[in-house]
Motif scaffolding. Structure first.
Motif, short mmCIF file in Angstrom:
data_model
loop_
_atom_site.label_atom_id
_atom_site.label_comp_id
_atom_site.label_asym_id
_atom_site.label_seq_id
_atom_site.Cartn_x
_atom_site.Cartn_y
_atom_site.Cartn_z
N MET A 1 13.22 -34.61 11.14
CA MET A 1 12.67 -33.73 10.23
C MET A 1 11.60 -34.07 9.71
SD MET A 1 15.22 -31.66 8.85
CE MET A 1 15.16 -31.28 7.11
N ALA A 2 10.33 -33.14 9.54
CA ALA A 2 8.93 -33.42 9.35
C ALA A 2 8.84 -32.92 7.86
CB ALA A 2 7.93 -32.49 10.25
N ASP A 3 7.82 -33.56 7.19
CA ASP A 3 7.36 -33.04 5.97
C ASP A 3 5.97 -32.55 5.80
OD1 ASP A 3 9.66 -34.49 4.30
OD2 ASP A 3 8.35 -36.40 4.60
N ALA A 4 6.04 -31.18 5.20
CA ALA A 4 4.83 -30.59 5.15
C ALA A 4 4.40 -30.10 3.86
CB ALA A 4 5.11 -29.32 5.99
N GLU A 5 3.04 -29.91 3.58
CA GLU A 5 2.91 -29.18 2.26
C GLU A 5 1.81 -27.93 2.47
OE1 GLU A 5 1.09 -32.58 0.29
OE2 GLU A 5 -0.71 -32.23 0.97
N GLU A 6 1.92 -27.14 1.55
CA GLU A 6 1.03 -26.10 1.36
C GLU A 6 0.59 -25.76 0.13
OE1 GLU A 6 3.24 -22.78 3.02
OE2 GLU A 6 2.88 -23.11 4.88
N GLU A 7 -0.77 -25.00 -0.07
CA GLU A 7 -1.14 -24.64 -1.33
C GLU A 7 -0.05 -23.63 -2.05
OE1 GLU A 7 -3.60 -25.93 -2.95
OE2 GLU A 7 -4.73 -26.77 -1.29
N GLU A 8 0.32 -23.60 -3.16
CA GLU A 8 1.25 -22.90 -3.77
C GLU A 8 0.54 -21.87 -4.76
OE1 GLU A 8 4.01 -24.77 -6.16
OE2 GLU A 8 2.42 -24.95 -8.03
N GLY A 9 1.20 -20.83 -4.89
CA GLY A 9 0.75 -19.72 -5.82
C GLY A 9 -0.18 -18.91 -5.65
N TRP A 10 -1.24 -19.00 -6.35
CA TRP A 10 -2.44 -18.17 -6.19
C TRP A 10 -3.46 -18.49 -4.95
CZ3 TRP A 10 -3.30 -13.50 -7.77
CH2 TRP A 10 -2.65 -13.02 -8.85
N ALA A 11 -3.54 -19.95 -4.96
CA ALA A 11 -4.42 -20.28 -3.71
C ALA A 11 -3.91 -19.68 -2.21
CB ALA A 11 -4.48 -21.77 -3.72
N TYR A 12 -2.40 -19.98 -2.19
CA TYR A 12 -1.97 -19.39 -1.10
C TYR A 12 -2.25 -17.85 -1.08
CZ TYR A 12 1.41 -18.96 2.60
OH TYR A 12 2.41 -18.76 3.83
N LEU A 13 -1.84 -17.18 -1.83
CA LEU A 13 -2.13 -15.88 -1.81
C LEU A 13 -3.68 -15.36 -1.67
CD1 LEU A 13 0.28 -14.45 -4.98
CD2 LEU A 13 0.80 -14.48 -2.59
N LYS A 14 -4.51 -16.34 -2.02
CA LYS A 14 -5.87 -15.97 -1.62
C LYS A 14 -6.31 -16.32 -0.36
CE LYS A 14 -7.58 -16.02 -6.32
NZ LYS A 14 -8.22 -17.12 -7.43
N GLY A 15 -5.28 -16.79 0.53
CA GLY A 15 -5.61 -16.96 1.91
C GLY A 15 -5.73 -18.53 2.32
N LYS A 16 -5.36 -19.43 1.28
CA LYS A 16 -5.25 -20.75 1.66
C LYS A 16 -3.80 -21.05 2.22
CE LYS A 16 -8.67 -23.03 -0.88
NZ LYS A 16 -8.89 -24.54 -1.61
N THR A 17 -3.59 -20.55 3.34
CA THR A 17 -2.30 -20.58 3.86
C THR A 17 -2.08 -21.91 4.86
OG1 THR A 17 -2.83 -19.24 5.61
CG2 THR A 17 -1.77 -18.19 3.55
N ALA A 18 -3.14 -22.66 4.88
CA ALA A 18 -3.15 -24.05 6.09
C ALA A 18 -1.96 -24.88 5.67
CB ALA A 18 -4.45 -24.62 5.90
N ARG A 19 -1.02 -25.17 6.58
CA ARG A 19 0.04 -26.20 6.38
C ARG A 19 -0.60 -27.34 6.87
NH1 ARG A 19 5.65 -24.16 8.87
NH2 ARG A 19 5.49 -22.64 6.99
N ARG A 20 -0.22 -28.55 6.18
CA ARG A 20 -0.60 -29.71 6.39
C ARG A 20 0.85 -30.57 6.62
NH1 ARG A 20 -2.95 -34.65 4.60
NH2 ARG A 20 -2.00 -34.47 2.63
#
Ligand SMILES: [Zn+2]
Length: 72
Positions: free
Chosen positions: A20-39
């Motif tokens: 299992m790996a742990d990941a994070e993404e921006e949530e909500g508005w930031a994600y919808l505005k195109g900040k979809t990079a996954r870390r």
């Protein structure tokens, strides 16, 4: 800024190595505005993350032994 954290199930289709790996993404508005990079914040031994624009978040996790994508 708030982050959305989640787990990714990994399994190499060639050798069967799993984890299992742990990941994070921006949530909500930031994600919808195109900040979809996954870390990837943690990955188990035997896997590495590589950039891949065809995968969600622009990142793939591959088995270091086989070089196969371990994301299902
Ligand atoms: Zn493998």
């Amino acid at each position: 800024m708030a982050k959305d954290r989640f787990k990714l199930k990994l399994k190499c289709p060639s050798c069967g190595l799993a984890g299992m790996a742990d990941a994070e993404e921006e949530e909500g508005w930031a994600y919808l505005k195109g900040k979809t990079a996954r870390r990837i914040t943690h990955k188990p031994d035997g896997f590495k993350d590589v950039e891949d624009n065809k995968k969600p978040g622009g990142i793939d996790i591959v088995c270091t032994q086989c070089g196969e994508s371990a994301l299902s």
